[in-house]
Design an enzyme around this catalytic site. Structure first.
Site, PDB file in Angstrom:
ATOM      1  N   GLU A 172     -11.558   6.128   5.203  1.00  0.00           N
ATOM      2  CA  GLU A 172     -10.910   6.871   6.297  1.00  0.00           C
ATOM      3  C   GLU A 172     -11.891   7.082   7.442  1.00  0.00           C
ATOM      4  O   GLU A 172     -11.520   7.009   8.608  1.00  0.00           O
ATOM      5  CB  GLU A 172     -10.357   8.206   5.811  1.00  0.00           C
ATOM      6  CG  GLU A 172      -9.159   8.098   4.884  1.00  0.00           C
ATOM      7  CD  GLU A 172      -7.872   7.639   5.556  1.00  0.00           C
ATOM      8  OE1 GLU A 172      -7.818   7.525   6.790  1.00  0.00           O
ATOM      9  OE2 GLU A 172      -6.907   7.400   4.813  1.00  0.00           O
ATOM     10  N   TYR A 205       0.840  -1.195   0.000  1.00  0.00           N
ATOM     11  CA  TYR A 205       0.000   0.000   0.000  1.00  0.00           C
ATOM     12  C   TYR A 205       0.881   1.253   0.000  1.00  0.00           C
ATOM     13  O   TYR A 205       0.678   2.171  -0.798  1.00  0.00           O
ATOM     14  CB  TYR A 205      -0.939  -0.011   1.214  1.00  0.00           C
ATOM     15  CG  TYR A 205      -1.729   1.267   1.371  1.00  0.00           C
ATOM     16  CD1 TYR A 205      -2.761   1.572   0.491  1.00  0.00           C
ATOM     17  CD2 TYR A 205      -1.437   2.171   2.383  1.00  0.00           C
ATOM     18  CE1 TYR A 205      -3.481   2.754   0.617  1.00  0.00           C
ATOM     19  CE2 TYR A 205      -2.147   3.352   2.518  1.00  0.00           C
ATOM     20  CZ  TYR A 205      -3.164   3.638   1.637  1.00  0.00           C
ATOM     21  OH  TYR A 205      -3.863   4.817   1.758  1.00  0.00           O
ATOM     22  N   TRP A 254      -5.232   1.678  10.249  1.00  0.00           N
ATOM     23  CA  TRP A 254      -5.426   1.595   8.803  1.00  0.00           C
ATOM     24  C   TRP A 254      -5.194   0.159   8.319  1.00  0.00           C
ATOM     25  O   TRP A 254      -5.817  -0.287   7.351  1.00  0.00           O
ATOM     26  CB  TRP A 254      -4.509   2.589   8.090  1.00  0.00           C
ATOM     27  CG  TRP A 254      -4.778   2.656   6.625  1.00  0.00           C
ATOM     28  CD1 TRP A 254      -3.921   2.322   5.625  1.00  0.00           C
ATOM     29  CD2 TRP A 254      -5.984   3.090   5.970  1.00  0.00           C
ATOM     30  NE1 TRP A 254      -4.525   2.514   4.400  1.00  0.00           N
ATOM     31  CE2 TRP A 254      -5.795   2.985   4.589  1.00  0.00           C
ATOM     32  CE3 TRP A 254      -7.220   3.551   6.439  1.00  0.00           C
ATOM     33  CZ2 TRP A 254      -6.778   3.325   3.659  1.00  0.00           C
ATOM     34  CZ3 TRP A 254      -8.195   3.879   5.511  1.00  0.00           C
ATOM     35  CH2 TRP A 254      -7.972   3.762   4.141  1.00  0.00           C
TER      36      TRP A 254
END
Length: 170
Positions: free
Chosen positions: A26, A4, A34
């Site tokens: 988010e 990522y 995350w």
């Protein structure tokens, strides 16, 4: 996380639907890591109709219950309901000939901003401005800290460390 970071994080995104998807993710990340969201991203896409705002905006009570029972996503009713409402706002912007990407990038200054590579703030004046503008339209789960994380993710700000090989690449 490395894939990522190496291929997505900080790369400027100008596609409205992709920007909206990332903002919704988010919002789901709030209070979590995350990494949890990334592991569940494919399940989120399936659960939220490939992040098609028109389909998400049409979700009703049965869909909310389906999502609340889905162990592959974050089962927070307030975040699910916010996502449905946010889809409706996104569509209202489209109906008014407002492109979400153009609107968001204009608020962000029009071009990626580069951090100093030493300090990464939790929020900035720009994220506070964008947060206020999103909230004024009725968006939920778009506080300045969430918005700043989104800005980093979609390349509105480049906060790669000075020694990071991605700093100059994006």
């Amino acid at each position: 996380m490395a894939a990522y970071h190496d291929h997505e994080w900080g790369v400027p995104v100008h596609n409205s639907r992709r920007l909206w998807e990332m903002l919704m993710l988010e919002g789901f990340q709030a209070g979590l890591s995350w990494a949890i969201i990334l592991k569940r991203r494919a399940t989120f896409r399936a659960a939220f109709a490939e992040w098609d705002p028109a389909k998400v905006a049409a979700f009703g009570a049965d869909d909310i219950e389906r999502l609340m029972a889905d162990p592959g996503i974050i089962r927070a009713r307030s975040k699910i309901e916010a996502t449905i409402g946010n889809a409706k706002i996104y569509l209202a912007m489209q109906a008014a000939d407002e492109d979400f990407a153009e609107w968001a990038w204009r608020l962000a200054g029009g071009a990626p901003r580069r951090g100093d590579g030493l300090h990464v703030p939790a929020k900035t004046a720009e994220s506070e401005t964008i947060s206020k503008a999103l909230k004024a339209r009725g968006f939920k789960f778009v506080g300045p800290v969430i918005v700043y994380a989104w800005m980093q993710a979609v390349g509105m700000v480049n906060d790669h460390a000075q020694e990071c090989f991605r700093r100059d690449a994006v």
